[in-house]
Motif scaffolding. Structure first.
Motif, short mmCIF file in Angstrom:
data_model
loop_
_atom_site.label_atom_id
_atom_site.label_comp_id
_atom_site.label_asym_id
_atom_site.label_seq_id
_atom_site.Cartn_x
_atom_site.Cartn_y
_atom_site.Cartn_z
N GLU A 215 0.84 -1.21 0.00
CA GLU A 215 0.00 0.00 0.00
C GLU A 215 0.87 1.26 0.00
N GLU A 216 1.95 1.19 0.77
CA GLU A 216 2.86 2.34 0.81
C GLU A 216 3.45 2.61 -0.58
N LEU A 217 3.87 1.50 -1.24
CA LEU A 217 4.43 1.65 -2.59
C LEU A 217 3.37 2.17 -3.56
N ALA A 218 2.16 1.66 -3.44
CA ALA A 218 1.08 2.06 -4.36
C ALA A 218 0.87 3.57 -4.31
N LEU A 219 0.76 4.10 -3.09
CA LEU A 219 0.52 5.55 -2.97
C LEU A 219 1.70 6.35 -3.49
N LEU A 220 2.90 5.86 -3.18
CA LEU A 220 4.10 6.57 -3.64
C LEU A 220 4.14 6.63 -5.17
N LEU A 221 3.86 5.49 -5.82
CA LEU A 221 3.88 5.46 -7.29
C LEU A 221 2.83 6.41 -7.85
N ALA A 222 1.64 6.41 -7.26
CA ALA A 222 0.58 7.27 -7.78
C ALA A 222 0.92 8.75 -7.56
N GLN A 223 1.57 9.04 -6.43
CA GLN A 223 1.95 10.44 -6.18
C GLN A 223 3.05 10.90 -7.15
N VAL A 224 3.99 10.02 -7.42
CA VAL A 224 5.03 10.38 -8.39
C VAL A 224 4.38 10.58 -9.76
N GLY A 225 3.43 9.69 -10.11
CA GLY A 225 2.73 9.84 -11.39
C GLY A 225 2.04 11.19 -11.50
N ARG A 226 1.34 11.58 -10.43
CA ARG A 226 0.63 12.87 -10.46
C ARG A 226 1.62 14.02 -10.68
N HIS A 227 2.75 13.96 -9.98
CA HIS A 227 3.74 15.04 -10.11
C HIS A 227 4.21 15.20 -11.56
N PHE A 228 4.34 14.07 -12.26
CA PHE A 228 4.85 14.13 -13.64
C PHE A 228 3.72 14.13 -14.67
#
Ligand code: URA
Length: 448
Positions: A215-228
């Motif tokens: 879950e931690e990785l999932a949110l991190l990936l989605a947040q990085v996606g949003r930033h880019f």
């Protein structure tokens, strides 16, 4: 700043600035920072967590180390998908034709098998002639012509990640969430899609064994996606037992063809339809994920997804005659049955163990210089929750390269735990997530 000062700062738990990270990795690209210094920084980052700002900076530095694929000449929303890797996970081969049949363009960049997990490129290459080494211009042309393309990472796509990934692999530093995020998302951002759907696997056969870590990785990936500016959504799915029935390259292609022709493996298709629903929704061909799932089921039922799969194989030079008649493919030289040593209900099937054995009997690379045996692998005859009698077949092993295949029987039998209690089958999909939220999977995304 000297590389050793940057390593010391991270070692002591301090935050590195963007310019410090940039100088360090630029030095690595130029040859003034050595492999052992990057390895030391990685080990420091393993113990001293990195901030989201550091993660975004590393992702950006990765992206800028190579070129980006530009699909702007191709009309429509382009949606890619990524899985964190599993055993028997052939969803990419199903999703590309299903989602393309629903009218969404799918440019998919895939990888090779890693450790005990299989790789989409190895599966595709088991189809004689199928070419995964496409240039960016060939990918763009095919995406425009038929709306789908499946290829490997080109030399120029995030070369810094390729070098650092190789170091992480041999220095026990793969499992650093910020580096996993930077590695995956840099390739996806540079890969040119407009949106991304993720399948984060958790359980015995996954790299993220614990759900909280997934879950931690999932949110991190989605947040990085949003930033880019790469909108990213996904699901967290169960990888305790293998997904579907087949493990191994050609064997998985056969299961894909079966599913596309209506002979569906339920757990595999549940995960596939959920991912397809997400892709069709973010690709703006459905108002909701639920509607996207209904469209996905429809294109499979009508045979449209199967036709698109044949079209994809032909477009990339593959021999479609073996898709149209999978029995025409060459058989494995040896096939061995593994039988139950008692009657009862299958309590669990150890995905990791079966993934490792499948690799050992030829489905994976044992050395980088080896080839993969396309015919090798394992096909399950029984799954979690199934009742078996003594001597019933649990699975079959296939290989054209291993001399003493029966020697693997015992190890494989131990992957199946047989008990007396009934086992509720339960769904394979745990949660839905985007950059703001993780919620229990309900068959749709939460209303925003
Ligand atoms: N897949 C990647 O591409 N990178 C990682 O770091 C882990 C999985």
């Amino acid at each position: 700043m000297l590389p050793q000062e940057i390593i010391r700062k991270k070692r002591d738990g301090e935050t590195l600035s963007r310019s410090e990270l940039e100088g360090f990795f630029q030095g690595y690209m130029d040859g003034t920072v050595a492999d052992y210094q990057v390895s030391a920084l990685l080990m420091a980052a393993y113990y001293a967590p990195m901030t989201i700002e550091e993660t975004l900076a590393v992702t950006d530095i990765f992206i800028r180390s190579g070129s980006r694929v530009d699909y702007s000449a191709v009309q429509g929303v382009k949606v890619d998908k990524h899985s964190t890797g599993g055993v028997g996970d052939k969803t990419s081969l199903l999703l590309v034709p299903i989602v393309a049949a629903a009218g969404v363009r799918v440019p998919m960049i895939s990888g090779r098998g890693l450790a005990h997990t299989g790789g989409t490129l190895d599966k595709l290459e088991s189809i004689p002639g199928f070419d995964v080494n496409l240039t960016p211009s060939a990918m763009t042309r095919q995406l425009g012509d038929i709306g789908m393309v499946m290829a490997g990472q080109t030399q120029d796509l995030v070369p810094l990640d390729r070098r650092i990934y190789a170091l992480r692999d041999v220095t026990a530093t793969v499992e650093i969430l910020p580096f996993i995020a930077a590695s995956i998302m840099s390739k996806k951002v540079a890969g040119g899609a407009d949106a991304l759907v993720l399948d984060i696997k958790t359980g015995r056969g996954a790299f993220m064994r614990e759900r909280a870590q997934a879950e931690e990785l999932a949110l991190l990936l989605a947040q990085v996606g949003r930033h880019f500016d790469l909108p990213t959504v996904g699901i967290i799915t169960d990888q305790n037992e293998p997904l579907g029935r087949a493990i191994g390259n050609w064997l998985e292609v056969v299961e894909v063809v079966d599913c596309l022709q209506g002979r569906e493996t339920p757990d595999l298709m549940d995960v596939t339809y959920a991912l397809a629903g997400l892709m069709i929704h973010v690709g703006r061909k459905a108002q909701s994920v639920r509607e996207g799932i209904a469209i996905a089921r429809d294109v499979v039922r009508k045979g449209m997804a199967y036709e698109r799969f044949v079209q994809l194989v032909r477009a990339q030079g593959g021999d479609a005659s073996v898709i149209e008649d999978t029995l025409a493919y060459r058989n494995a030289d040896a096939i061995v049955e593994v039988a139950a040593d008692r009657a009862g209900v299958i309590q669990s099937v150890d995905a990791r163990r079966l993934g490792l054995v499948a690799g050992e009997i030829g489905a994976g690379l044992r050395q980088v210089t080896d080839g993969v045996d396309p015919t090798a692998g394992i096909v399950l005859a029984a799954k979690r929750g199934d009742r078996v009698e003594e001597d019933d077949v649990l699975c079959r092993l296939y290989s054209s390269t291993v001399q003493d295949l029966p020697a693997w029987r015992e190890s494989v039998r131990e992957a199946f735990v047989i008990g007396d209690g009934e086992i509720p089958r339960g769904g394979k999909i745990f949660s839905y997530f985007d950059s703001d939220t993780i919620v229990e999977w309900s068959g749709d995304a939460p209303a925003s």
